[in-house]
Scaffold this motif. Structure first.
Motif, PDB file in Angstrom:
ATOM      1  N   UNK A 198       0.784  -1.118  -0.322  1.00  0.00           N
ATOM      2  CA  UNK A 198      -0.127  -0.032   0.031  1.00  0.00           C
ATOM      3  C   UNK A 198       0.800   1.353   0.065  1.00  0.00           C
ATOM      4  N   UNK A 199       1.664   1.057   0.831  1.00  0.00           N
ATOM      5  CA  UNK A 199       2.232   2.476   1.103  1.00  0.00           C
ATOM      6  C   UNK A 199       3.547   2.588  -0.721  1.00  0.00           C
ATOM      7  N   UNK A 200       3.945   1.347  -1.422  1.00  0.00           N
ATOM      8  CA  UNK A 200       4.761   1.553  -2.774  1.00  0.00           C
ATOM      9  C   UNK A 200       3.871   2.525  -3.970  1.00  0.00           C
ATOM     10  N   UNK A 201       1.978   2.429  -3.223  1.00  0.00           N
ATOM     11  CA  UNK A 201       1.039   2.552  -4.036  1.00  0.00           C
ATOM     12  C   UNK A 201       1.021   4.096  -3.787  1.00  0.00           C
ATOM     13  N   UNK A 202       1.154   4.244  -2.825  1.00  0.00           N
ATOM     14  CA  UNK A 202       0.880   5.900  -2.615  1.00  0.00           C
ATOM     15  C   UNK A 202       1.957   6.616  -2.943  1.00  0.00           C
TER      16      UNK A 202
END
Length: 202
Positions: free
Chosen positions: A82-86
């Protein structure tokens, strides 16, 4: 590996829908090439590689950049995927695309590189700039810049504005109100497979 500049629909046919790469949809639904219609069993590695390539082509980042984003995401709190996509979604070029100022992410990157966009009143020409909550993104106060964005807004890439953004069509000004939520990410992807791909590569 450098940024992809080849035929976009070929990539869309191979990887499926990439809303940031192209507005067009291919006439043929099967992958390109001589064996495109032949069904073949894919290995686990091939599945993970395909998910990683979706990220790369959709957001227009190089392999080096994507590795850097994965390393940053690992250091962040919460889910690494999720952090990567954000981080990818909060890039300036992607934010302009999601505001509707450009039809594709490559088109948004060109607007930024050519100095048509300001962030908090200052011209920013770095497409990878990470937008933060409170940032005000606007079109530079020049006729040429405004005309370009006006033309782009006639054919926006995605119809729905994400909940973390707001946009005034009269002044061509957008504001970032927060971090994007997972359900607003338009790309159909399993981000955990991307993290798995890089963990196995390390």
């Amino acid at each position: 590996m450098s940024r992809y500049r080849g035929p976009r629909l070929r990539v869309v046919r191979r990887l499926g829908g990439l809303p940031g790469l192209s507005r067009k949809s291919p006439r043929k639904t099967y992958p390109p090439g001589q064996h495109g219609q032949a069904r073949k069993k894919r290995s686990e590695y091939a599945v993970r590689l395909e998910e990683k390539q979706k990220l790369r082509y959709n957001y227009g980042v190089t392999e080096k950049q994507l590795i850097r984003y994965v390393r940053k995401a690992r250091r962040a709190t919460g889910s690494t995927g999720t952090a990567l996509l954000e981080m990818l979604e909060m890039r300036l070029d992607n934010t302009i695309f999601r505001l509707g100022m450009a039809g594709t992410i490559p088109g948004a990157r060109q607007l930024v590189n050519h100095g048509h966009i300001t962030v908090n009143g200052r011209v920013v020409n770095i497409a990878s700039y990470q937008c933060r909550p409170g940032d005000v993104i606007a079109v530079r106060d020049r006729d040429r810049s405004r005309r370009l964005v006006e033309t782009n807004m006639e054919y926006p890439g995605l119809a729905n504005l994400p909940s973390h953004l707001e946009f005034d069509k009269n002044t061509f000004t957008g504001k970032v109100n927060g971090i994007i939520e997972r359900e607003w990410i338009a790309l159909q992807i399993n981000e955990l497979l991307v993290i798995e791909y890089y963990s196995r590569m390390a």
